[in-house]
Design an enzyme around this catalytic site. Sequence first.
Site, PDB file in Angstrom:
ATOM      1  N   HIS A   6      30.334  43.870   1.053  1.00 36.01           N
ATOM      2  CA  HIS A   6      29.073  44.586   0.929  1.00 36.01           C
ATOM      3  C   HIS A   6      28.159  44.231   2.110  1.00 36.01           C
ATOM      4  CE1 HIS A   6      29.539  45.022  -3.620  1.00 36.01           C
ATOM      5  NE2 HIS A   6      30.296  43.958  -3.409  1.00 36.01           N
ATOM      6  N   GLU A  31      28.743  39.481   0.061  1.00 39.93           N
ATOM      7  CA  GLU A  31      27.630  40.206   0.678  1.00 39.93           C
ATOM      8  C   GLU A  31      27.372  39.654   2.076  1.00 39.93           C
ATOM      9  OE1 GLU A  31      25.789  42.713  -0.476  1.00 39.93           O
ATOM     10  OE2 GLU A  31      25.920  42.679  -2.666  1.00 39.93           O
ATOM     11  N   HIS A  49      32.465  48.233  -0.446  1.00 41.34           N
ATOM     12  CA  HIS A  49      31.802  48.791  -1.624  1.00 41.34           C
ATOM     13  C   HIS A  49      31.927  50.314  -1.622  1.00 41.34           C
ATOM     14  CE1 HIS A  49      28.005  48.327  -4.385  1.00 41.34           C
ATOM     15  NE2 HIS A  49      29.078  48.695  -5.049  1.00 41.34           N
ATOM     16  N   ASP A  54      27.998  50.817   1.889  1.00 45.81           N
ATOM     17  CA  ASP A  54      28.240  49.537   2.545  1.00 45.81           C
ATOM     18  C   ASP A  54      29.716  49.113   2.441  1.00 45.81           C
ATOM     19  OD1 ASP A  54      27.431  49.271  -0.285  1.00 45.81           O
ATOM     20  OD2 ASP A  54      27.505  47.119   0.021  1.00 45.81           O
TER      21      ASP A  54
END
Length: 196
Positions: free
Chosen positions: A35, A117, A153, A163
Amino acid sequence: MPIDAAGLLDSAQFIASPNCDERPAGTEISLLVIHNISLPPDEFGGDGVIELFTNQIDPQAHPYYQTLQGLKVSAHFFIRRDGTIIQFVPCMQRAWHAGVSQWQGRERCNDFSIGIELEGSDTTPFTDAQYTALAALTQCLCDHYPVKDIAGHSDIAPGRKTDPGPCFDWRRYTADVNRGDLFLAARHISIGHEKL
């Protein structure tokens, strides 16, 4: 990068997120989901992401934060622009990063995935330090869990999420990890003239 039995990475700063729960019994970790996130959007280095993942974000701190009220999300790992890794959820638990999602015919990707992330956005290139940290983390996770695929994602929630975005260099990441087989299903790499 040792990981303990609970799935805590010894080299990461651990900040516990309440936004997690148990994975379904017998579920293997078979997917890594990449992400990007920045809070406020396109601003880096602050504590917005930490505050979001720990339910401490102040809706008055930035106009965008008002859209996040009541949102309960998390990821297992967050990689800062300088390559620092923060862990919010032990790998053996389910983080709430994927939302409504599907991968290879399986729904509820949170059940069987680890969410990573990257501090960034769809419009900003990621840093060398982030690619280095991501590759090392990926290799570590693949050594510990039966990871079969790596996807963005946007791959598990197409049309809903974009993303890690067009600035994420999948070819570089694939070369750094040196496990092209993990990326084939997401079709982010090519062999010869044929895009897989």
